[in-house]
Design an enzyme around this catalytic site. Sequence first.
Site, mmCIF file in Angstrom:
data_model
loop_
_atom_site.group_PDB
_atom_site.id
_atom_site.type_symbol
_atom_site.label_atom_id
_atom_site.label_comp_id
_atom_site.label_asym_id
_atom_site.label_seq_id
_atom_site.Cartn_x
_atom_site.Cartn_y
_atom_site.Cartn_z
ATOM 1 N N LYS A 213 0.846 -1.197 0.000
ATOM 2 C CA LYS A 213 0.000 0.000 0.000
ATOM 3 C C LYS A 213 0.880 1.246 0.000
ATOM 4 C CE LYS A 213 -3.476 2.364 2.750
ATOM 5 N NZ LYS A 213 -4.404 2.315 3.876
ATOM 6 N N GLU A 219 10.442 -4.765 4.621
ATOM 7 C CA GLU A 219 10.524 -6.167 4.201
ATOM 8 C C GLU A 219 10.219 -6.322 2.715
ATOM 9 O OE1 GLU A 219 8.887 -4.937 6.770
ATOM 10 O OE2 GLU A 219 8.805 -6.309 8.467
ATOM 11 N N GLY A 274 -4.959 -1.805 4.812
ATOM 12 C CA GLY A 274 -4.195 -2.968 4.349
ATOM 13 C C GLY A 274 -4.910 -4.285 4.631
ATOM 14 N N ARG A 275 -5.438 -4.414 5.846
ATOM 15 C CA ARG A 275 -6.073 -5.685 6.222
ATOM 16 C C ARG A 275 -7.481 -5.819 5.653
ATOM 17 N NH1 ARG A 275 -4.808 -2.344 10.302
ATOM 18 N NH2 ARG A 275 -6.448 -1.440 11.604
ATOM 19 N N GLU A 360 -5.212 -6.587 14.616
ATOM 20 C CA GLU A 360 -4.635 -5.283 14.264
ATOM 21 C C GLU A 360 -5.733 -4.211 14.288
ATOM 22 O OE1 GLU A 360 -2.668 -4.339 10.355
ATOM 23 O OE2 GLU A 360 -0.853 -4.416 11.571
ATOM 24 N N HIS A 391 -6.003 -33.281 17.249
ATOM 25 C CA HIS A 391 -4.955 -34.182 17.725
ATOM 26 C C HIS A 391 -3.806 -33.425 18.375
ATOM 27 C CE1 HIS A 391 -6.990 -37.554 15.835
ATOM 28 N NE2 HIS A 391 -7.368 -36.642 14.957
ATOM 29 N N LYS A 511 9.216 -0.721 14.428
ATOM 30 C CA LYS A 511 9.804 -0.353 13.131
ATOM 31 C C LYS A 511 10.905 0.679 13.316
ATOM 32 C CE LYS A 511 5.688 -0.900 10.226
ATOM 33 N NZ LYS A 511 4.739 -0.213 9.353
#
Length: 550
Positions: A213, A219, A274-275, A360, A391, A511
Amino acid sequence: MVIRTTKTVRLIARPEWKALQRHAATMRRRHLRELFAADANRAERFSLEAAGLYFDHAKQRVDAQTLKLLLRLADACGVRERGEAMFRGERINTTEDRAVLHVALRAPKRERIVVDGHDVVADVHAVLDRMAAFCERVRGGDWKGHRGDRIRHVVNIGIGGSDLGPVMAYEALRAYGDRALDLRFVSNVDGTDFAEATRDLDPARTLFVVCSKTFTTQETLANAHAARRWCVAALGDEAAVARHFVAVSTNAAEVAKFGIDTANMFGFWDWVGGRYSMDSAIGLSTMLAIGPAHFRDMLAGFRAMDEHFRKAPFERNLPVLHALLGIWNTNFLGVESVAVLPYEQYLKRFPAYLQQLAMESNGKRVTRAGARVGVDTCPIVWGEPGTNGQHSFYQLIHQGTRRIACDFIGFCESANPLGDQHDLLMANLFAQGEALAFGKTATELRAEGVPAALVAHKTFEGNRPNSTILAARLDPRTLGALVALYEHSVFVQGVIWDIDSFDQWGVELGKVLARRIGTELAAPKTPRLAHDGSTNALIRRYRKLRGSAP
Ligand SMILES: O=P(O)(O)OC[C@H]1O[C@H](O)[C@H](O)[C@@H](O)[C@@H]1O
């Protein structure tokens, strides 16, 4: 900046909240066994269907009065009004002074949503049309690599909302994907992610979709630069970038600076969080995989849930009820976490997607006006597909001391029928919901002849709240409806807690510190480390040992 919020009543001071607290004192003593015994029609009363999703919440620890009080709370907190403000494009993300309009991403062409005097729906459709044309070219083999080869591999580079939605949707809709196109996802700044994703790829046939965005995320830029080097080194020409890289971003200037022609950029807007962006241009890799028609079906599913959320009365409103049950569990029954348990292998990344969406958005402790919320907000969201989880961690849900609510998700048809295995899968889903709700008493165990010494160990208290979402099949439309359900549920909870669900200031500090430490790691001669003793020692040890690995 001015944060425009109307003066609000503190949540815990609201009479509707206090009424729920009083009611909870009684409900905490009631068992689901008793609630079912008291009402022969409980299953019908506590279930509803919307946009192809059947929602059974009869195994939540509520009665008719609970729902009545929760609905009053929703009214008092202005859920309807805030929802309308969102749909109208008002700047409800107050700390960032932005509109929140992911709902515009699935609005039909005829609709108009105006932000700052501009109709954003027309923009959405213009980008969708460009995405579709591009995807057709790639899928049809008209878009060629630098050496004239057909694209066979697509690598999506992005992180957070620029990764989790695309990878979740790609996995979820694999049965609808073009198997001739191999999709990979690189998110982590850990070089292993890039190396493993690309090691067997042919650069001449690989297309990178760089999703960000902001186009400033460390990263993603690091991985995009690595990809660029990998591509140029293999194809021996800088010009190859034009045929092997496209970008998805709101930031054309940074895209150009990176060296991607903005003609190969697909845009979106600051009013898409973003999400909340998997159905924007961020869904380009999804569309490459499943094709434009299936992508539009997915948008139709989102839209169907949007319409339901906007129009259905709250007592029959799936996202509203889902959200209110979450509030009830978190704030009145002391539930600490929600396990999302899809009995569908294709939804294996769905819990991870929901973690960002919910945590978030609502992992906040102050109200829009900056005061303490005063009650718990977002529960921890986690999960794994069933039956695998059964399990491993289900033991704790059944007999541990933690309070956990479960959302089971299942489908009546399988895309991969294999003997009677789908029945086995679904039998397990239904069995788990039943076991969690009703448990097994000591009396029952003794009647079965269980030795006295084992009775306590084999007892299941039950009364573990759980809901089941059941749909016909996992197709693009259903996925859209499912995601929109959770988006709106998260929204409603945010309104009740009176928080800004659309900012994420909590990711910033790390950050900033990482940038500073990154500089120190790059210049190991930095004479004085000025962190705390623990951080200094870790940095020194790392500097000493790095590069000494085999
Ligand atoms: O899409 P980008 O701008 O690269 O952002 C990627 C992600 O990183 C940020 O730190 C935010 O916490 C996320 O909300 C966002 O989805």
